[in-house]
Design an enzyme around this catalytic site. Structure first.
Site, PDB file in Angstrom:
ATOM      1  N   PRO A  24       2.304   2.354   3.341  1.00  0.00           N
ATOM      2  CA  PRO A  24       1.272   1.583   2.634  1.00  0.00           C
ATOM      3  C   PRO A  24      -0.051   2.330   2.505  1.00  0.00           C
ATOM      4  O   PRO A  24      -0.764   2.165   1.513  1.00  0.00           O
ATOM      5  CB  PRO A  24       1.112   0.321   3.497  1.00  0.00           C
ATOM      6  CG  PRO A  24       2.405   0.195   4.226  1.00  0.00           C
ATOM      7  CD  PRO A  24       2.842   1.595   4.497  1.00  0.00           C
ATOM      8  N   TYR A  25      -0.384   3.163   3.472  1.00  0.00           N
ATOM      9  CA  TYR A  25      -1.615   3.947   3.387  1.00  0.00           C
ATOM     10  C   TYR A  25      -1.516   4.969   2.263  1.00  0.00           C
ATOM     11  O   TYR A  25      -2.462   5.167   1.496  1.00  0.00           O
ATOM     12  CB  TYR A  25      -1.884   4.643   4.722  1.00  0.00           C
ATOM     13  CG  TYR A  25      -3.193   5.403   4.777  1.00  0.00           C
ATOM     14  CD1 TYR A  25      -4.397   4.739   5.017  1.00  0.00           C
ATOM     15  CD2 TYR A  25      -3.235   6.785   4.600  1.00  0.00           C
ATOM     16  CE1 TYR A  25      -5.598   5.421   5.062  1.00  0.00           C
ATOM     17  CE2 TYR A  25      -4.431   7.482   4.650  1.00  0.00           C
ATOM     18  CZ  TYR A  25      -5.601   6.795   4.890  1.00  0.00           C
ATOM     19  OH  TYR A  25      -6.795   7.475   4.936  1.00  0.00           O
TER      20      TYR A  25
END
Length: 249
Positions: free
Chosen positions: A154-155
């Protein structure tokens, strides 16, 4: 270089944000400091004021549109206008494969890194348009915004999104005098990196860098200062690498 400019900095309580606050203030800017850690912000504002700068601390969370709106309004109330912004707040981690990332972690990463930048742009740009004279906005992305770095999925996705928002905003407002750029930041000695190296060797954080080291927060702040200044007047929509050469190989 920044004399007389009012600049809002998010994620200002530590790391790159705090380094930027000190640098911008030394170069003559009035700085509005935003972060969740109220006491750390207060201490930093006092430090800058004692050193002869002008600083105002506004505790708040970039995931809250109301908090960002308050910080922007405080900039105008205290210093009369908002000339530039360094949207630097971010959060992420490493060491987990995609299928082990919880929904809660996904939500937090996307909220801080994407919604946080979105909220800042949504509140900063109308003020710059209304006051006239244009403005400059710098968003903090990452080498994770260009390829998988070992940070959680997700980062990586969020930092790609920051680059997309930067380009779209630059296109929307370039003819109205507002420049929007992003920093593509490599491994930097921040509290976030200190947490990451607990789950991976420090060498892994800069293994792809030609310079074979982590950046100091001040080195990243220097790039943000240039983009916020009039010296970067013909630079917009850019993804400026501050990565020790990671993108070169």
């Amino acid at each position: 270089m920044l004399t007389g400019k009012t600049i809002m900095i998010s994620g200002a309580s530590s790391g790159i944000g705090a380094a930027a606050a000190r640098l911008f203030a030394r170069r003559g800017a009035q700085v509005v400091l935003m972060a969740r850690r109220a006491e750390a912000l207060r201490q930093l504002a006092e430090e800058l004021t004692e050193d002869g700068g002008r600083a105002h601390a506004v505790a708040g969370d970039v995931t809250s549109a109301a908090d960002v709106r308050h910080a922007v309004s405080e900039a105008v109330r205290c210093f009369g206008r908002l000339d530039a912004a360094f949207n630097n707040a971010g959060w992420g981690t490493a060491g987990l494969p995609l299928h082990e990332v919880s929904d809660a972690m996904y939500d937090q990463i996307m909220d801080v890194n994407v919604r946080g930048v979105w909220n800042c742009l949504r509140e900063q740009i109308p003020v710059m348009l209304e006051q006239g004279g244009g403005g400059a906005i710098v968003n903090t992305s990452s080498t994770a915004g260009q390829f998988a770095t070992g940070a959680v999925a997700p980062y990586v996705a969020a930092k790609h999104a920051v680059l997309g928002l930067t380009k779209a905003a630059a296109a929307d407002y370039g003819d109205r005098g507002i420049r929007v750029n992003a920093l593509v930041v490599g491994g930097t000695r921040t509290p976030l990196m200190e947490a990451a190296v607990r789950v991976m060797p420090e060498e892994a954080a800069h293994a792809r860098a030609i310079q074979r080291r982590l950046a100091l927060p001040e080195e990243v702040a220097e790039a943000a200062a240039w983009l916020c200044s009039d010296r970067a007047s013909f630079v917009t929509g850019a993804a400026m690498a501050v990565d020790g050469g990671v993108g070169a190989i």
